[in-house]
Motif scaffolding. Structure first.
Motif, mmCIF file in Angstrom:
data_model
loop_
_atom_site.group_PDB
_atom_site.id
_atom_site.type_symbol
_atom_site.label_atom_id
_atom_site.label_comp_id
_atom_site.label_asym_id
_atom_site.label_seq_id
_atom_site.Cartn_x
_atom_site.Cartn_y
_atom_site.Cartn_z
ATOM 1 N N ASN A 203 28.748 154.008 -7.121
ATOM 2 C CA ASN A 203 28.039 154.711 -6.050
ATOM 3 C C ASN A 203 28.925 155.008 -4.849
ATOM 4 O OD1 ASN A 203 25.607 154.964 -7.388
ATOM 5 N ND2 ASN A 203 24.721 153.113 -6.518
ATOM 6 N N ASP A 204 29.892 154.128 -4.561
ATOM 7 C CA ASP A 204 30.794 154.397 -3.431
ATOM 8 C C ASP A 204 31.576 155.685 -3.643
ATOM 9 O OD1 ASP A 204 29.977 152.132 -2.165
ATOM 10 O OD2 ASP A 204 31.657 150.898 -2.832
ATOM 11 N N ARG A 205 31.814 155.999 -4.872
ATOM 12 C CA ARG A 205 32.601 157.191 -5.211
ATOM 13 C C ARG A 205 31.734 158.454 -5.274
ATOM 14 N NH1 ARG A 205 37.348 157.300 -9.259
ATOM 15 N NH2 ARG A 205 37.579 159.468 -9.836
ATOM 16 N N PHE A 206 30.541 158.340 -5.813
ATOM 17 C CA PHE A 206 29.751 159.530 -6.147
ATOM 18 C C PHE A 206 28.500 159.729 -5.290
ATOM 19 C CE2 PHE A 206 31.885 158.497 -10.233
ATOM 20 C CZ PHE A 206 32.629 159.669 -10.335
ATOM 21 N N MET A 207 28.197 158.816 -4.372
ATOM 22 C CA MET A 207 26.961 158.919 -3.599
ATOM 23 C C MET A 207 27.280 158.880 -2.110
ATOM 24 S SD MET A 207 23.565 156.525 -4.004
ATOM 25 C CE MET A 207 24.126 155.203 -2.938
ATOM 26 N N VAL B 49 24.087 162.989 -4.353
ATOM 27 C CA VAL B 49 25.011 162.551 -5.395
ATOM 28 C C VAL B 49 25.892 163.727 -5.812
ATOM 29 C CG1 VAL B 49 23.424 163.069 -7.317
ATOM 30 C CG2 VAL B 49 25.164 161.268 -7.585
ATOM 31 N N ASN B 50 27.108 163.428 -6.167
ATOM 32 C CA ASN B 50 28.053 164.458 -6.618
ATOM 33 C C ASN B 50 27.662 164.912 -8.027
ATOM 34 O OD1 ASN B 50 30.191 165.969 -7.575
ATOM 35 N ND2 ASN B 50 31.769 164.465 -7.099
ATOM 36 N N TRP B 51 27.100 166.123 -8.107
ATOM 37 C CA TRP B 51 26.741 166.691 -9.409
ATOM 38 C C TRP B 51 27.370 168.076 -9.548
ATOM 39 C CZ3 TRP B 51 25.313 163.947 -13.320
ATOM 40 C CH2 TRP B 51 24.783 164.550 -14.468
ATOM 41 N N GLN B 52 28.553 168.215 -8.960
ATOM 42 C CA GLN B 52 29.256 169.495 -9.037
ATOM 43 C C GLN B 52 29.632 169.798 -10.484
ATOM 44 O OE1 GLN B 52 32.991 169.659 -6.878
ATOM 45 N NE2 GLN B 52 32.526 171.743 -6.193
ATOM 46 N N ASN B 53 29.523 171.081 -10.834
ATOM 47 C CA ASN B 53 29.844 171.511 -12.206
ATOM 48 C C ASN B 53 29.077 170.695 -13.250
ATOM 49 O OD1 ASN B 53 31.644 173.478 -11.287
ATOM 50 N ND2 ASN B 53 33.344 172.018 -11.244
ATOM 51 N N TYR C 104 30.310 167.024 -13.824
ATOM 52 C CA TYR C 104 31.553 166.861 -14.585
ATOM 53 C C TYR C 104 32.292 165.571 -14.203
ATOM 54 C CZ TYR C 104 36.287 167.737 -16.278
ATOM 55 O OH TYR C 104 37.510 167.615 -16.892
ATOM 56 N N GLU C 105 32.462 165.325 -12.887
ATOM 57 C CA GLU C 105 33.243 164.147 -12.465
ATOM 58 C C GLU C 105 32.545 162.850 -12.857
ATOM 59 O OE1 GLU C 105 35.000 164.022 -8.512
ATOM 60 O OE2 GLU C 105 34.639 166.172 -8.319
ATOM 61 N N VAL C 106 31.228 162.807 -12.703
ATOM 62 C CA VAL C 106 30.490 161.599 -13.085
ATOM 63 C C VAL C 106 30.635 161.345 -14.584
ATOM 64 C CG1 VAL C 106 28.200 160.536 -13.213
ATOM 65 C CG2 VAL C 106 28.821 161.874 -11.205
ATOM 66 N N LYS C 107 30.452 162.376 -15.364
ATOM 67 C CA LYS C 107 30.544 162.226 -16.819
ATOM 68 C C LYS C 107 31.938 161.784 -17.251
ATOM 69 C CE LYS C 107 26.983 165.732 -17.696
ATOM 70 N NZ LYS C 107 26.728 167.123 -18.139
ATOM 71 N N GLN C 108 32.980 162.372 -16.634
ATOM 72 C CA GLN C 108 34.348 161.993 -16.970
ATOM 73 C C GLN C 108 34.611 160.536 -16.605
ATOM 74 O OE1 GLN C 108 35.157 164.641 -19.125
ATOM 75 N NE2 GLN C 108 37.195 164.209 -18.348
ATOM 76 N N PHE C 109 34.106 160.134 -15.440
ATOM 77 C CA PHE C 109 34.322 158.756 -14.990
ATOM 78 C C PHE C 109 33.622 157.771 -15.922
ATOM 79 C CE2 PHE C 109 33.099 155.043 -12.442
ATOM 80 C CZ PHE C 109 34.340 154.650 -11.965
#
Length: 390
Positions: A30-34, A82-86, A89-94
């Motif tokens: 969450n620190d990274r994506f929220m 929350v980061n849901w760009q593209n 993509y970044e969440v799924k990759q992580f």
């Protein structure tokens, strides 16, 4: 369990037959994506997208994220993005890099951005909030999806004392996971449906009005104490009456909904409709809190985040427009010195005095500064108290 309450499990279909309670997104970091929504440029938040409109080409990076929070009924707790760009993509990759299964983390993607009902999965009390299209929901801010024709009825049911009684049986802890919500027996009573929908819609509006009265709402327009009164005391008295009316109306709505659902399920001998004040989740006026938030709003005007000429967020990243600040000019260099004495003409204390004079008038300036200082508490003259507060 009383026989009547017990029979409701066999007499009526379960929530899972009528609606779709679901767990949502776990980012794994969450620190990274929220973020809190006010930590980033406002234009980078994608508001109002529907699931049909949302594509991987959406220009925004951040999207509203239902994360749970303190128990609050009807509307609110819209704090996070929350980061849901593209398309995430970044969440799924992580998540993939951690060798974690999608089925355990990035769950129920087809339900993202759909209108729903949400609650905190771990909480002292079960409380459901309505939200429109455009949100992603979390594993701890779970959601229920239902046809529009039953949306407000189910919202009212889930916030009733009947559901409290059912959950006390099937989930007698602090865990309100959607697995338990699926088991709630549901009776759709056509005769009472219209009355329930009217009460629920009114309750959502009341709760939204309360939520939007504070800066932490992205739909905040103007501080409630800036309302054309000659003194801060007059403005606070009007605000106090408004809050009291809102609180009492919401309490009356909730008690009427409880009466209706108790009648529908035939539980007059088992439950009472009364709602305790502590369980009504809109705020009453609070002098100390509200004066502090007024000062915060004034500082927002000094920096240009807010303006006395334009409602809502005026500057939160993007292009600066000086023409929006005619009544009270924002600070030219965006630097507000905070000093222990009157060293600079444009220090934060001097600017605040100018702001109070602009909003409430020169004739009542000293009276207003004293009222503000008394609400803050402390020793010294009103200006000394306010300067010490800064």
């Amino acid at each position: 369990v009383s026989p009547k309450l017990f029979r409701s499990f066999t007499k009526y279909p379960s929530m899972n037959d009528i609606a779709e309670p679901r767990q949502g997104l776990t980012t794994c970091d969450n620190d990274r994506f929220m973020r809190f929504w006010y930590e980033i440029r406002f234009k980078d938040i994608g508001l109002g997208f529907t699931s049909a409109e949302m594509t991987i080409t959406a220009p925004q990076k951040w999207f509203p994220y239902n994360k749970g929070g303190e128990p609050r009924k009807w509307y609110g707790n819209n704090d996070y993005v929350v980061n849901w760009q593209n398309d995430g993509y970044e969440v799924k990759q992580f998540v993939a890099s951690k060798y974690v299964s999608y089925s355990r983390t990035v769950k129920n993607i087809p339900y993202y951005f759909r209108k729903g009902l949400t609650w905190s999965a771990i909480a002292k009390k079960y409380a459901v909030r309505a939200y429109n299209e455009g949100f992603i929901f979390a594993d701890k801010g779970q959601a229920c999806f239902v046809e529009e024709s039953s949306y407000y009825y189910i919202c009212g049911l889930l916030n009733s004392k009947y559901v409290d009684a059912i959950l006390a049986i099937i989930s007698p802890t602090l865990d309100f996971n959607c697995g338990y919500i699926k088991k709630i027996p549901v009776s759709i009573d056509i005769a009472h449906k219209g009355d329930i929908e009217t009460l629920v819609k009114a309750s959502i509006t009341t709760s939204k009005d309360d939520w939007d009265s504070f800066e932490t709402s992205w739909d905040f327009t103007r501080h409630p104490l800036v309302r054309g009164a000659a003194t801060v005391a007059e403005a606070f008295a009007a605000w106090e009456a408004e809050c009291s009316n809102r609180f009492n109306q919401l309490k009356a709505n909730e008690e009427e909904l409880n009466r209706i659902f108790i009648d529908i399920y035939g539980l007059q001998d088992e439950l009472t409709p009364e709602v305790e004040d502590k369980d009504v989740t809109v705020r009453k006026a609070d002098l100390g809190r509200d004066i502090r938030s007024l000062i915060s709003y004034a500082v927002g005007c000094m920096f240009g985040r807010y303006s006395l000429d334009v409602e809502g967020l005026v500057y939160a990243g993007g292009e600066w427009d000086a023409a929006k600040y005619s009544t009270f000019q924002s600070d030219r260099d965006a630097i507000l010195p905070i000093c222990d004495d009157d060293y600079f003409e444009d220090d934060i204390m001097g600017r605040f005095v100018q702001w109070v004079e602009t909003v409430y008038g020169k004739a009542t300036l000293e009276e207003n500064l004293k009222f503000i200082a008394d609400a803050l508490g402390g020793k010294g003259s009103p200006r000394e108290v306010i300067r010490n507060y800064f």
